[in-house]
Scaffold this motif. Structure first.
Motif, PDB file in Angstrom:
ATOM      1  N   ALA A 215       2.432   4.756  26.828  1.00  0.00           N
ATOM      2  CA  ALA A 215       2.120   5.581  27.995  1.00  0.00           C
ATOM      3  C   ALA A 215       3.380   6.001  28.746  1.00  0.00           C
ATOM      4  O   ALA A 215       3.333   6.899  29.585  1.00  0.00           O
ATOM      5  CB  ALA A 215       1.179   4.830  28.934  1.00  0.00           C
ATOM      6  N   GLN A 216       4.511   5.365  28.437  1.00  0.00           N
ATOM      7  CA  GLN A 216       5.776   5.702  29.091  1.00  0.00           C
ATOM      8  C   GLN A 216       6.687   6.516  28.164  1.00  0.00           C
ATOM      9  O   GLN A 216       7.888   6.620  28.404  1.00  0.00           O
ATOM     10  CB  GLN A 216       6.473   4.418  29.539  1.00  0.00           C
ATOM     11  CG  GLN A 216       5.671   3.662  30.595  1.00  0.00           C
ATOM     12  CD  GLN A 216       6.327   2.341  30.984  1.00  0.00           C
ATOM     13  OE1 GLN A 216       6.709   1.560  30.122  1.00  0.00           O
ATOM     14  NE2 GLN A 216       6.460   2.115  32.275  1.00  0.00           N
ATOM     15  N   ILE A 217       6.097   7.090  27.113  1.00  0.00           N
ATOM     16  CA  ILE A 217       6.837   7.922  26.161  1.00  0.00           C
ATOM     17  C   ILE A 217       6.364   9.362  26.275  1.00  0.00           C
ATOM     18  O   ILE A 217       5.168   9.626  26.406  1.00  0.00           O
ATOM     19  CB  ILE A 217       6.617   7.431  24.716  1.00  0.00           C
ATOM     20  CG1 ILE A 217       7.136   5.995  24.552  1.00  0.00           C
ATOM     21  CG2 ILE A 217       7.303   8.362  23.710  1.00  0.00           C
ATOM     22  CD1 ILE A 217       6.789   5.370  23.208  1.00  0.00           C
ATOM     23  N   SER A 218       7.294  10.313  26.227  1.00  0.00           N
ATOM     24  CA  SER A 218       6.963  11.732  26.164  1.00  0.00           C
ATOM     25  C   SER A 218       7.471  12.294  24.842  1.00  0.00           C
ATOM     26  O   SER A 218       8.620  12.059  24.463  1.00  0.00           O
ATOM     27  CB  SER A 218       7.598  12.505  27.330  1.00  0.00           C
ATOM     28  OG  SER A 218       6.936  12.204  28.541  1.00  0.00           O
ATOM     29  N   VAL A 219       6.604  13.024  24.154  1.00  0.00           N
ATOM     30  CA  VAL A 219       6.945  13.652  22.878  1.00  0.00           C
ATOM     31  C   VAL A 219       7.095  15.148  23.113  1.00  0.00           C
ATOM     32  O   VAL A 219       6.167  15.798  23.606  1.00  0.00           O
ATOM     33  CB  VAL A 219       5.859  13.392  21.817  1.00  0.00           C
ATOM     34  CG1 VAL A 219       6.244  14.048  20.487  1.00  0.00           C
ATOM     35  CG2 VAL A 219       5.623  11.896  21.638  1.00  0.00           C
ATOM     36  N   VAL A 220       8.259  15.705  22.755  1.00  0.00           N
ATOM     37  CA  VAL A 220       8.541  17.124  22.989  1.00  0.00           C
ATOM     38  C   VAL A 220       8.718  17.834  21.657  1.00  0.00           C
ATOM     39  O   VAL A 220       9.493  17.389  20.803  1.00  0.00           O
ATOM     40  CB  VAL A 220       9.823  17.304  23.832  1.00  0.00           C
ATOM     41  CG1 VAL A 220      10.043  18.778  24.158  1.00  0.00           C
ATOM     42  CG2 VAL A 220       9.751  16.471  25.109  1.00  0.00           C
ATOM     43  N   GLY A 221       8.019  18.948  21.478  1.00  0.00           N
ATOM     44  CA  GLY A 221       8.174  19.715  20.252  1.00  0.00           C
ATOM     45  C   GLY A 221       7.549  21.080  20.372  1.00  0.00           C
ATOM     46  O   GLY A 221       6.932  21.421  21.388  1.00  0.00           O
ATOM     47  N   ASP A 222       7.700  21.874  19.310  1.00  0.00           N
ATOM     48  CA  ASP A 222       7.229  23.262  19.325  1.00  0.00           C
ATOM     49  C   ASP A 222       5.947  23.471  18.551  1.00  0.00           C
ATOM     50  O   ASP A 222       5.464  24.606  18.455  1.00  0.00           O
ATOM     51  CB  ASP A 222       8.313  24.178  18.726  1.00  0.00           C
ATOM     52  CG  ASP A 222       8.529  23.897  17.250  1.00  0.00           C
ATOM     53  OD1 ASP A 222       8.878  22.742  16.912  1.00  0.00           O
ATOM     54  OD2 ASP A 222       8.332  24.798  16.428  1.00  0.00           O
ATOM     55  N   ALA A 223       5.391  22.406  17.980  1.00  0.00           N
ATOM     56  CA  ALA A 223       4.235  22.551  17.095  1.00  0.00           C
ATOM     57  C   ALA A 223       3.092  21.631  17.518  1.00  0.00           C
ATOM     58  O   ALA A 223       3.291  20.660  18.256  1.00  0.00           O
ATOM     59  CB  ALA A 223       4.637  22.259  15.652  1.00  0.00           C
ATOM     60  N   THR A 224       1.910  21.937  16.995  1.00  0.00           N
ATOM     61  CA  THR A 224       0.766  21.059  17.261  1.00  0.00           C
ATOM     62  C   THR A 224       0.969  19.685  16.632  1.00  0.00           C
ATOM     63  O   THR A 224       0.335  18.716  17.052  1.00  0.00           O
ATOM     64  CB  THR A 224      -0.534  21.683  16.731  1.00  0.00           C
ATOM     65  OG1 THR A 224      -0.379  21.998  15.335  1.00  0.00           O
ATOM     66  CG2 THR A 224      -0.881  22.957  17.506  1.00  0.00           C
TER      67      THR A 224
END
Length: 307
Positions: A215-224
């Motif tokens: 819950a303290q992680i953010s995932v960043v990307g350009d795709a589904t």
């Protein structure tokens, strides 16, 4: 537009192609950094956040991809760069210890498997217990035949990627590892299990490396794929519209698959978070980041992001 900023983020998983890098080849190869990509990663490090860069590329070892990012001004340690190939090796080492593994791919798959001390099978040997397929410029008939025979005899079949196309912000190209894995699966009457994005297997590997509450992680990307990865981990998802997903594709997503936050690109995300970074960053001499210190070994200080 979705606009729910994550709170209490302590760790970030950042995509490469179409996110940090604009490229026509997987893993950022031959590409150029997106505007402010280096500044964004540096700000995360100064704020004491753990950072892992993760790509579905698998042809080359993580250190080579990481060096290319550093050459383009994005400071990421070798050990903080995860490929679908290295993640596959992590998973197989944890779940198939003692098995004979046939690797159908290039150095980016073979070297991580070897580093784990796994018993790698030769195509001329008796059928392997596990077959894993990664990207390569070419595949031999002997390897394809050995893989199909092994899977037909009951070996587990894994693929680093199970998506048809690669997107890097400069058009698209076929995901060769997925194509090859499905060719082997078709011959053997099986279904490949994916170990790269957006699989729960990769989420398991990344969560273990970061050693923080998902819950303290953010995932960043350009795709589904990054959205789905975040969902499988129980993490926050941030979508940038600089690669595989455009506004029309975003609008078509059903609510369960929509990201928590949407940004035009990494520069837009950096700009929106800059006030928070300024209030939480350490002095340059206190920077917790070191090229010799992996993300999973740093002390991560939670930073509350404003809505």
């Amino acid at each position: 537009m979705t606009d729910r900023l994550p709170t209490d983020t302590r760790a970030w998983i950042l995509d490469v192609d179409g996110c940090l890098m604009r490229t026509a080849r997987a893993g950022g190869s031959g590409g150029t950094a997106m505007p402010a990509a280096g500044e964004f990663v540096a700000a995360l490090h100064r704020a004491g956040h753990a950072v892992i860069v993760c790509t579905n590329a698998s042809q080359r070892p993580p250190a080579e991809y990481a060096q290319h990012l550093r050459d383009n001004g994005i400071e990421i340690a070798d050990q903080d760069f995860v490929t679908a190939g290295s993640a596959a090796a992590d998973y197989i080492a944890n779940h198939h210890r003692g098995a004979r593994v046939l690797a159908v791919g290039d150095r980016g798959l073979i070297e991580p498997l070897t580093a784990h001390g796994l018993d790698l099978a030769d195509p001329g040997d008796r059928p392997a217990d596990v077959v894993v397929v990664g990207a390569a410029d070419s595949y031999t008939t002997a390897a394809i035949n050995a893989a199909a025979l092994a899977v037909d005899a009951g070996a587990a079949l894994y693929t680093t990627v199970n998506l048809p196309w690669f997107h890097g912000g400069l058009g698209k190209s076929v995901a060769v590892s997925a194509a090859m894995a499905h060719a082997i699966a078709w011959a053997a009457g099986a279904e490949p299990i994916v170990l790269g994005k957006p699989s729960a297997a990769l989420g398991e590997t990344l969560t273990s490396r970061l050693d923080v509450d998902p819950a303290q992680i953010s995932v960043v990307g350009d795709a589904t794929a990054e959205i789905d990865l975040a969902r499988s981990m129980g993490a926050h998802s941030v979508l940038v519209l600089s690669g595989a997903t455009d506004p029309a594709a975003l609008a078509a997503l059903p609510d369960p698959r929509r990201p928590d936050l949407v940004a035009t690109d990494i520069e837009d995300l950096y700009t929106r978070l800059t006030p928070i970074f300024r209030s939480t960053s350490k002095e340059p001499g206190d920077d917790l980041y070191s090229a010799r210190e992996p993300a999973c070994h740093r002390t991560c200080h939670p930073v509350r992001l404003l809505r």
